[in-house]
Write a protein that holds these residues in place. Sequence first.
Motif, mmCIF file in Angstrom:
data_model
loop_
_atom_site.group_PDB
_atom_site.id
_atom_site.type_symbol
_atom_site.label_atom_id
_atom_site.label_comp_id
_atom_site.label_asym_id
_atom_site.label_seq_id
_atom_site.Cartn_x
_atom_site.Cartn_y
_atom_site.Cartn_z
ATOM 1 N N THR A 252 14.041 -30.448 17.062
ATOM 2 C CA THR A 252 14.779 -29.244 17.447
ATOM 3 C C THR A 252 15.171 -28.430 16.223
ATOM 4 N N MET A 253 15.667 -29.122 15.195
ATOM 5 C CA MET A 253 16.066 -28.419 13.971
ATOM 6 C C MET A 253 14.868 -27.783 13.281
ATOM 7 N N LEU A 254 13.692 -28.401 13.401
ATOM 8 C CA LEU A 254 12.488 -27.841 12.794
ATOM 9 C C LEU A 254 12.187 -26.460 13.370
ATOM 10 N N GLY A 255 12.349 -26.287 14.686
ATOM 11 C CA GLY A 255 12.128 -24.980 15.296
ATOM 12 C C GLY A 255 13.185 -23.972 14.886
ATOM 13 N N LEU A 256 14.443 -24.431 14.832
ATOM 14 C CA LEU A 256 15.523 -23.513 14.467
ATOM 15 C C LEU A 256 15.409 -23.063 13.016
ATOM 16 N N GLN A 257 14.861 -23.926 12.157
ATOM 17 C CA GLN A 257 14.764 -23.601 10.737
ATOM 18 C C GLN A 257 13.505 -22.824 10.384
ATOM 19 N N SER A 258 12.626 -22.566 11.368
ATOM 20 C CA SER A 258 11.376 -21.873 11.049
ATOM 21 C C SER A 258 11.637 -20.466 10.514
ATOM 22 N N ALA A 259 12.630 -19.763 11.105
ATOM 23 C CA ALA A 259 12.948 -18.418 10.614
ATOM 24 C C ALA A 259 13.549 -18.486 9.217
ATOM 25 N N ALA A 260 14.421 -19.497 8.981
ATOM 26 C CA ALA A 260 15.005 -19.647 7.651
ATOM 27 C C ALA A 260 13.942 -20.013 6.623
ATOM 28 N N MET A 261 12.977 -20.826 7.030
ATOM 29 C CA MET A 261 11.878 -21.193 6.131
ATOM 30 C C MET A 261 11.058 -19.955 5.760
ATOM 31 N N LEU A 262 10.834 -19.067 6.721
ATOM 32 C CA LEU A 262 10.098 -17.836 6.446
ATOM 33 C C LEU A 262 10.874 -16.961 5.468
ATOM 34 N N GLY A 263 12.205 -16.863 5.666
ATOM 35 C CA GLY A 263 13.016 -16.097 4.728
ATOM 36 C C GLY A 263 13.023 -16.724 3.341
ATOM 37 N N GLY A 264 13.069 -18.054 3.288
ATOM 38 C CA GLY A 264 13.021 -18.724 1.985
ATOM 39 C C GLY A 264 11.700 -18.525 1.278
ATOM 40 N N SER A 265 10.612 -18.459 2.045
ATOM 41 C CA SER A 265 9.304 -18.248 1.413
ATOM 42 C C SER A 265 9.216 -16.873 0.776
ATOM 43 N N LEU A 302 6.588 -13.028 15.574
ATOM 44 C CA LEU A 302 5.536 -13.750 16.300
ATOM 45 C C LEU A 302 5.322 -15.147 15.709
ATOM 46 N N MET A 303 5.391 -15.277 14.386
ATOM 47 C CA MET A 303 5.238 -16.584 13.743
ATOM 48 C C MET A 303 6.371 -17.524 14.157
ATOM 49 N N VAL A 304 7.591 -17.000 14.246
ATOM 50 C CA VAL A 304 8.724 -17.828 14.669
ATOM 51 C C VAL A 304 8.560 -18.273 16.126
ATOM 52 N N VAL A 305 8.060 -17.356 16.970
ATOM 53 C CA VAL A 305 7.817 -17.704 18.378
ATOM 54 C C VAL A 305 6.767 -18.817 18.483
ATOM 55 N N ILE A 306 5.683 -18.690 17.709
ATOM 56 C CA ILE A 306 4.636 -19.720 17.742
ATOM 57 C C ILE A 306 5.172 -21.049 17.218
ATOM 58 N N ALA A 307 5.983 -21.005 16.163
ATOM 59 C CA ALA A 307 6.558 -22.249 15.620
ATOM 60 C C ALA A 307 7.443 -22.934 16.660
ATOM 61 N N ASN A 308 8.245 -22.148 17.377
ATOM 62 C CA ASN A 308 9.112 -22.744 18.406
ATOM 63 C C ASN A 308 8.301 -23.248 19.587
#
Length: 331
Positions: A252-265, A302-308
């Motif tokens: 669950t946390m992996l999906g929630l952190q996908s947007a934060a991971m994109l911002g960190g990248s 769209l990337m965050v949606v696919i990750a979730n």
Amino acid sequence: MPRLARIVLARLAGSLPVLLIVLVGVFLLLDRAGGDAVDAYLLSMGGGDAQMAAALRTEYGLDGPAWKRLAFTLGQYARGDLGWSLALNRPIGALIAERLPNTLWLMGSATALSFLLGSGLGVLAGRRPGSLPDRLLSGGSLMLYSIPSFWLGLVLAIVFAVQLRWLPVSGIETIASGKTGLARAADIARHLVLPVAALGMIYLALFLRIMRAGMAEAWNEDYTLAARARGLSDWRITLSHAARNALLPLVTMLGLQSAAMLGGSVVIESVFAIPGFGRLAQEAVAGRDAPLLLAVILTSALMVVIANLLVDLAYGWLDPRVGAGGRRSRG
């Protein structure tokens, strides 16, 4: 219909309104922001008169009312056309296709590193709560989580690239190297070591702490006590029972952190000069290129949606109760 297929269809149906809201909302926000690509162009030229600015806005399609430009943009996106970059003078679709793989390589590698290593160390720490390995790993993860990713990236670059000269300091591959096939893949992997370490270490600490907490809680559950009563070994109970149940909040946390991971990248791409999505967004902001920035933000959503969606599928695989409600109601 199979259970996982129902999950995919339900998530896709729910994601379309979300993407439409993101598209319209970002368009209106960018429209309300001051300045446009013509202002940035005239500033780069050292100035220009009002007639020249009006002519350029007419040529770029920036002189109409907001609703008319929004309708034109929606029509473009419906046809699969992302438009034209005013700042870079290239099709936006080609720019995204060129930059997106670099960001996906960075994000995917950092996610795999942080998830696999973090969950493994979390299992090791949570297997014996209060033991020496647990204390060392918990303390180390807390220290690592408190370090900003850009600072960690700079330190890694100074130590391993500048002083030791073991790894490249910037870029995604050696310029004009002429390498192809496996040689080029190895060159790209060598360039990604430091950025992936800087981005993945922060989330490794987060996943370790979540997995450790889940493991510590799982040891007191009835199914764990029942497995012990049946005489199963500690390692079998850890891997087959406790770790699988402790993995659910981690997914669950992996999906929630996908947007934060994109911002960190985006930050890490700037530190290591990687030509990815983050630098493309930076160039769009510098050039006040609203169509390019809109396409970058929509693609990121769209990337965050696919990750979730992938997380939901993993969750459905780990917990068979997920998505089974509809089948029970029909029965």
